[in-house]
Design a protein around this motif. Structure first.
Motif, mmCIF file in Angstrom:
data_model
loop_
_atom_site.group_PDB
_atom_site.id
_atom_site.type_symbol
_atom_site.label_atom_id
_atom_site.label_comp_id
_atom_site.label_asym_id
_atom_site.label_seq_id
_atom_site.Cartn_x
_atom_site.Cartn_y
_atom_site.Cartn_z
ATOM 1 N N ALA A 13 0.832 -1.208 0.000
ATOM 2 C CA ALA A 13 0.000 0.000 0.000
ATOM 3 C C ALA A 13 0.866 1.258 0.000
ATOM 4 O O ALA A 13 0.568 2.233 -0.703
ATOM 5 N N ARG A 14 1.934 1.244 0.755
ATOM 6 C CA ARG A 14 2.816 2.423 0.797
ATOM 7 C C ARG A 14 3.568 2.585 -0.518
ATOM 8 O O ARG A 14 3.807 3.703 -0.964
ATOM 9 N N ILE A 15 3.926 1.486 -1.138
ATOM 10 C CA ILE A 15 4.593 1.557 -2.438
ATOM 11 C C ILE A 15 3.628 2.116 -3.481
ATOM 12 O O ILE A 15 4.006 2.941 -4.319
ATOM 13 N N VAL B 1 1.136 4.218 -2.953
ATOM 14 C CA VAL B 1 1.039 5.661 -2.705
ATOM 15 C C VAL B 1 2.315 6.364 -3.169
ATOM 16 O O VAL B 1 2.251 7.442 -3.764
ATOM 17 N N LEU B 2 3.472 5.761 -2.917
ATOM 18 C CA LEU B 2 4.742 6.338 -3.351
ATOM 19 C C LEU B 2 4.781 6.497 -4.865
ATOM 20 O O LEU B 2 5.166 7.560 -5.374
ATOM 21 N N PHE B 3 4.377 5.467 -5.598
ATOM 22 C CA PHE B 3 4.407 5.531 -7.057
ATOM 23 C C PHE B 3 3.438 6.574 -7.614
ATOM 24 O O PHE B 3 3.783 7.314 -8.529
ATOM 25 N N VAL B 4 2.238 6.617 -7.074
ATOM 26 C CA VAL B 4 1.266 7.611 -7.556
ATOM 27 C C VAL B 4 1.768 9.026 -7.259
ATOM 28 O O VAL B 4 1.726 9.907 -8.115
ATOM 29 N N THR B 5 2.276 9.226 -6.053
ATOM 30 C CA THR B 5 2.797 10.541 -5.678
ATOM 31 C C THR B 5 4.002 10.918 -6.536
ATOM 32 O O THR B 5 4.126 12.071 -6.969
ATOM 33 N N LEU B 6 4.870 9.958 -6.794
ATOM 34 C CA LEU B 6 6.021 10.209 -7.650
ATOM 35 C C LEU B 6 5.581 10.618 -9.056
ATOM 36 O O LEU B 6 6.157 11.535 -9.655
ATOM 37 N N GLY B 7 4.536 9.977 -9.571
ATOM 38 C CA GLY B 7 4.012 10.352 -10.879
ATOM 39 C C GLY B 7 3.498 11.783 -10.906
ATOM 40 O O GLY B 7 3.732 12.526 -11.867
ATOM 41 N N VAL B 8 2.815 12.196 -9.829
ATOM 42 C CA VAL B 8 2.307 13.575 -9.745
ATOM 43 C C VAL B 8 3.463 14.568 -9.677
ATOM 44 O O VAL B 8 3.476 15.585 -10.386
ATOM 45 N N VAL B 9 4.438 14.282 -8.824
ATOM 46 C CA VAL B 9 5.571 15.201 -8.644
ATOM 47 C C VAL B 9 6.385 15.321 -9.934
ATOM 48 O O VAL B 9 6.736 16.438 -10.353
#
Length: 121
Positions: free
Chosen positions: A32-34, A36-44
């Motif tokens: 789950a944290r990975i 969120v990390l991937f989605v957030t990384l895509g946004v950033v």
């Protein structure tokens, strides 16, 4: 579509998946944290203008993984802010990804109706 396009899609999409697998195997991060990390990384990366060239190069290899969902959220938000101002910051990402979210809900529901869930032992 040329073979080079398919090769780039495979290489970039595969590299993103390899990073995810390494995070699962080598760290104590939960899936789950990975996610969120991937989605957030895509946004950033989209906000910084770094993900668009990757999408141009790899196509579906960059837009299908979770970072691609973040890319869609970020791109939708940026476009909506340019059109509608501050209100677009709240509506743009959801509008851009509504089709994908609706499909995920629909197919998840159909899976629940068709298949019988079993508990893990």
């Amino acid at each position: 579509m040329e073979w080079k396009d398919l090769l780039w899609a495979f290489l970039v999409g595969g590299a993103i998946c390899v990073v995810g697998q390494l995070l699962i195997s080598l760290t104590r991060l939960t899936p789950a944290r990975i996610l969120v990390l991937f989605v957030t990384l895509g946004v950033v990366l989209t906000a910084l203008g770094l993900y668009e060239p990757l999408v141009s190069l790899a196509g579906a290899g960059a837009t299908v993984p979770l970072t691609g969902f973040g890319y869609s959220l970020g791109k939708g938000t940026i476009e909506a802010v340019q059109e509608k101002g501050l209100l677009g910051a709240f509506t743009g990402g959801i509008t851009a990804t509504a089709g994908g979210v609706a499909a995920a809900i629909l197919f998840g529901y159909l899976n629940a109706v068709i298949f019988t869930p079993k508990t893990k032992k």
